[in-house]
Design a protein around this motif. Structure first.
Motif, PDB file in Angstrom:
ATOM      1  N   SER A 221       0.793  -1.235   0.000  1.00 25.59           N
ATOM      2  CA  SER A 221       0.000   0.000   0.000  1.00 25.59           C
ATOM      3  C   SER A 221       0.823   1.281   0.000  1.00 25.59           C
ATOM      4  N   SER A 222       2.080   1.206   0.425  1.00 23.98           N
ATOM      5  CA  SER A 222       2.874   2.431   0.515  1.00 23.98           C
ATOM      6  C   SER A 222       4.351   2.128   0.243  1.00 23.98           C
ATOM      7  N   PRO A 223       5.104   3.116  -0.238  1.00 24.74           N
ATOM      8  CA  PRO A 223       6.483   2.869  -0.643  1.00 24.74           C
ATOM      9  C   PRO A 223       7.415   2.480   0.492  1.00 24.74           C
ATOM     10  N   ASP A 224       7.122   2.905   1.726  1.00 27.21           N
ATOM     11  CA  ASP A 224       8.014   2.580   2.834  1.00 27.21           C
ATOM     12  C   ASP A 224       7.997   1.092   3.165  1.00 27.21           C
ATOM     13  N   LEU A 225       7.041   0.335   2.613  1.00 26.40           N
ATOM     14  CA  LEU A 225       6.966  -1.106   2.846  1.00 26.40           C
ATOM     15  C   LEU A 225       7.838  -1.892   1.872  1.00 26.40           C
ATOM     16  N   ASP A 230      12.866  -4.307  -4.953  1.00 30.97           N
ATOM     17  CA  ASP A 230      11.449  -4.245  -5.300  1.00 30.97           C
ATOM     18  C   ASP A 230      11.228  -3.228  -6.429  1.00 30.97           C
ATOM     19  N   VAL A 231       9.993  -3.196  -6.943  1.00 31.43           N
ATOM     20  CA  VAL A 231       9.689  -2.437  -8.158  1.00 31.43           C
ATOM     21  C   VAL A 231       8.583  -1.412  -7.898  1.00 31.43           C
ATOM     22  N   ILE A 232       8.752  -0.212  -8.479  1.00 29.94           N
ATOM     23  CA  ILE A 232       7.709   0.814  -8.474  1.00 29.94           C
ATOM     24  C   ILE A 232       7.306   1.087  -9.917  1.00 29.94           C
ATOM     25  N   GLY A 240      -4.386   5.406 -16.382  1.00 31.05           N
ATOM     26  CA  GLY A 240      -4.528   3.961 -16.278  1.00 31.05           C
ATOM     27  C   GLY A 240      -3.486   3.173 -17.040  1.00 31.05           C
ATOM     28  N   ARG A 241      -2.699   3.830 -17.860  1.00 34.52           N
ATOM     29  CA  ARG A 241      -1.636   3.181 -18.634  1.00 34.52           C
ATOM     30  C   ARG A 241      -0.298   3.517 -17.982  1.00 34.52           C
ATOM     31  N   LYS A 284       0.011   8.353 -10.750  1.00 37.97           N
ATOM     32  CA  LYS A 284      -0.369   7.227  -9.907  1.00 37.97           C
ATOM     33  C   LYS A 284       0.797   6.255  -9.834  1.00 37.97           C
ATOM     34  N   TYR A 285       0.898   5.557  -8.710  1.00 35.34           N
ATOM     35  CA  TYR A 285       1.989   4.616  -8.490  1.00 35.34           C
ATOM     36  C   TYR A 285       1.434   3.240  -8.121  1.00 35.34           C
TER      37      TYR A 285
END
Length: 293
Positions: A221-225, A230-232, A240-241, A284-285
């Motif tokens: 749910s959040s980047p700090d996790l 890992d991938v963003i 949406g694309r 959006k991420y």
């Protein structure tokens, strides 16, 4: 022309460490970057910039330079120092040695590696067997550090190379390829052919969301996790694309991800990309943590 370019860099570097209250900045990006850092209780304490001329021409008294800029920012945040780097292609024009234009050549986010038709799904070949592997996060990060600003000759280079680069990092970490020869199946690269998920940002996002065997990920749910390796995924326009991907290669003093990427070639960049020319308020991420076997 080289002296003109050097003078340009000297002025630009001074702007990154100039008085933050300045109303007019020679290099507007400096203002954006300073503001983003201030929001994180961080600041630039030193900047180095170097340029490489790619093309140059002279017509009448106009001089045109297409060049590649390499910036290194020494950033201080809560007493901790780290180095961020980025590459930028730019075009500058001079008239009688006076600068009249200097702008970024924005990377193309849609390219020849995109499928001709919009992909709303992938054939994920969801079989019951499991491809066993152990994801080595350190090797994935080491690969991202080695090749963030160059291109491994063992792989094809794409005009929009961001997802190809992330796929290479994941493979370096031990992720198994599967699905060949169907381009809309699995995640793979072989000779001069590849799955959409290997090289297309939106398709890799779909794959990470849905794969049940081999390379798998869970959305958090959040980047700090996120953890290293890992991938963003980024949808800059919020339509949406998804059109960009990065790999987590570090954490800042607040425990937030720093990332490496191609297309916008950069290392240890703050994950949110708020200082990017591609950033929009609609961005959006998606945050994907690779599942360790």
């Amino acid at each position: 022309m080289r002296q003109l370019l050097q003078d340009l860099f000297d002025k630009r570097v001074n702007q990154f460490v100039s008085d933050k209250r300045s109303k007019k900045l020679f290099f507007p990006k400096a203002e954006t970057k300073q503001a983003c850092l201030a929001n994180r209780s961080a600041e630039i304490v030193k900047v180095k910039a170097a340029g490489k001329i790619i093309e140059e021409s002279v017509e009448d008294e106009f001089q045109t330079i297409k060049y590649q800029a390499h910036y290194q920012y020494l950033i201080k945040q809560n007493g901790i120092l780290y180095m961020e780097e980025e590459m930028e292609d730019r075009l500058a024009k001079f008239y009688k040695n006076a600068l009249v234009m200097d702008e970024e050549i924005r990377p193309i986010l849609e390219s020849e590696n995109d499928p001709e038709t919009e992909l709303n799904h992938l054939d994920l070949e969801d079989h019951t067997e499991r491809l066993s592997y152990a994801y080595d996060r350190l090797k994935a990060v080491q690969y991202a550090e080695r090749w963030w600003n160059s291109y491994n000759p063992a792989y094809k280079k794409f005009q929009n190379d961001c997802t190809n680069f992330i796929s290479q990092c994941l493979k370096a970490g031990g992720a198994p390829m599967r699905g060949y020869p169907k381009r809309d199946a699995g995640w793979w690269l072989q000779s001069n052919n590849w799955s959409y998920s290997w090289a297309v940002a939106h398709s890799l996002r779909l794959y990470l969301s849905n794969s049940k065997i081999g390379l798998r990920a869970k959305e958090v749910s959040s980047p700090d996790l996120l953890k290293l390796g890992d991938v963003i995924c980024y949808d800059f326009e919020g339509d949406g694309r998804f059109n960009h991907n990065t790999l987590v290669t570090g954490k800042d003093a607040n425990g937030m991800p720093l990332v490496n990427a191609h297309t916008y070639n950069s290392r240890m960049r703050y994950w949110a990309y708020e200082d990017s020319s591609a950033y929009t308020p609609n961005i959006k991420y998606k945050f994907y943590s690779i599942i360790d076997e």
